[in-house]
Motif scaffolding. Structure first.
Motif, PDB file in Angstrom:
ATOM      1  N   GLN A   1       0.842  -1.185   0.000  1.00 53.85           N
ATOM      2  CA  GLN A   1       0.000   0.000   0.000  1.00 53.85           C
ATOM      3  C   GLN A   1       0.883   1.243   0.000  1.00 53.85           C
ATOM      4  O   GLN A   1       1.894   1.288   0.694  1.00 53.85           O
ATOM      5  CB  GLN A   1      -0.913   0.018   1.225  1.00 53.85           C
TER       6      GLN A   1
ATOM      7  N   ASP B   1      -4.040  -0.759  -7.945  1.00 53.20           N
ATOM      8  CA  ASP B   1      -5.188   0.135  -7.947  1.00 53.20           C
ATOM      9  C   ASP B   1      -4.697   1.544  -7.654  1.00 53.20           C
ATOM     10  O   ASP B   1      -3.960   1.756  -6.686  1.00 53.20           O
ATOM     11  CB  ASP B   1      -6.206  -0.277  -6.876  1.00 53.20           C
TER      12      ASP B   1
ATOM     13  N   GLN C   1      -8.823  -0.512 -15.787  1.00 52.36           N
ATOM     14  CA  GLN C   1      -8.023   0.684 -15.531  1.00 52.36           C
ATOM     15  C   GLN C   1      -8.147   1.669 -16.686  1.00 52.36           C
ATOM     16  O   GLN C   1      -8.210   2.887 -16.483  1.00 52.36           O
ATOM     17  CB  GLN C   1      -6.563   0.301 -15.297  1.00 52.36           C
TER      18      GLN C   1
ATOM     19  N   ARG D   1      -2.045  -1.041  -3.998  1.00 49.57           N
ATOM     20  CA  ARG D   1      -2.868   0.139  -4.234  1.00 49.57           C
ATOM     21  C   ARG D   1      -2.115   1.397  -3.833  1.00 49.57           C
ATOM     22  O   ARG D   1      -1.296   1.371  -2.915  1.00 49.57           O
ATOM     23  CB  ARG D   1      -4.183   0.039  -3.459  1.00 49.57           C
TER      24      ARG D   1
END
Length: 212
Positions: free
Chosen positions: A136, A175, A194, A155
């Protein structure tokens, strides 16, 4: 376009002796040691760390350090300055890095797994054969030479590609909420989902009006 997976070379560390905070310092050569549970922030600028394991260590500076076949586990670094560092065959797992500054660093054959970053700065860095798994980020700055990099189950809020030179970069497992520097995304692969999320931004970048 994306052709090659990152080339990750497996390695197994031999038996390691116990390492202590006093073994780490600027310009030192350190090898075959296991550093564990060091709460005092470690400064290892210009050090050469070879076949070492760090578990539960607070890292603060690795400027111009060289890490060769090292494992970093449960690293805590509110602000890690690794500008100019060289990481070759390095595994970083279950770690929290607030500001990770790898400006002008070189990363080759590095795996980040189950890590949490605030800001990852790769500006003017040379990054080759690097994998991010279940990571992350708040922001990734890709402003360097990025080649054969992939993401899985990861992400980020912001992906900054301004000034980046990207080649064989697979973003399908990342993401992202916002991208800066669309013009620098040549050399990446994204998913159809995406693409649909980026369609309006891409149209605006190209001066295309979308009828409603």
């Amino acid at each position: 376009m994306y052709h090659l997976n990152p080339k990750i070379r497996p390695f197994t560390l031999p038996a390691l002796a116990a390492g202590f905070a006093g073994d780490l310092g600027g310009g030192e050569y350190v090898g075959l040691l296991h550093f564990q549970g060091i709460d005092t922030p470690v400064h290892a600028d210009d050090a050469r760390l070879e076949e070492c394991r760090f578990t539960g260590v607070a890292l603060e500076t690795l400027r111009n350090a060289r890490l060769l076949q090292c494992e970093l586990q449960q690293i805590g670094a509110p602000s890690l300055n690794a500008a100019g560092a060289f990481l070759n065959d390095v595994r970083v797992t279950h770690s929290r890095i607030g500001s990770g500054d790898f400006a002008e660093a070189e990363l080759d054959g590095v795996v980040f797994e189950n890590c949490k970053f605030g800001w990852l700065n790769l500006r003017r860095a040379k990054v080759r054969d690097v994998v991010f798994r279940n990571c992350q980020f708040e922001e990734i700055d890709f402003g360097g030479q990025i080649q054969r990099v992939s993401f899985t189950d990861s992400r980020t809020s912001v992906l900054n590609c301004v000034g980046a030179q990207l080649r064989d970069v697979d973003l399908q497992g990342l993401d992202f909420a916002q991208i800066e520097g669309l013009e620098a995304m040549r050399g990446t692969q994204i998913s159809t989902l995406q693409l649909s999320l980026l369609a309006e931004e891409m149209a605006g970048h190209l001066g295309i009006k979308i009828a409603t």
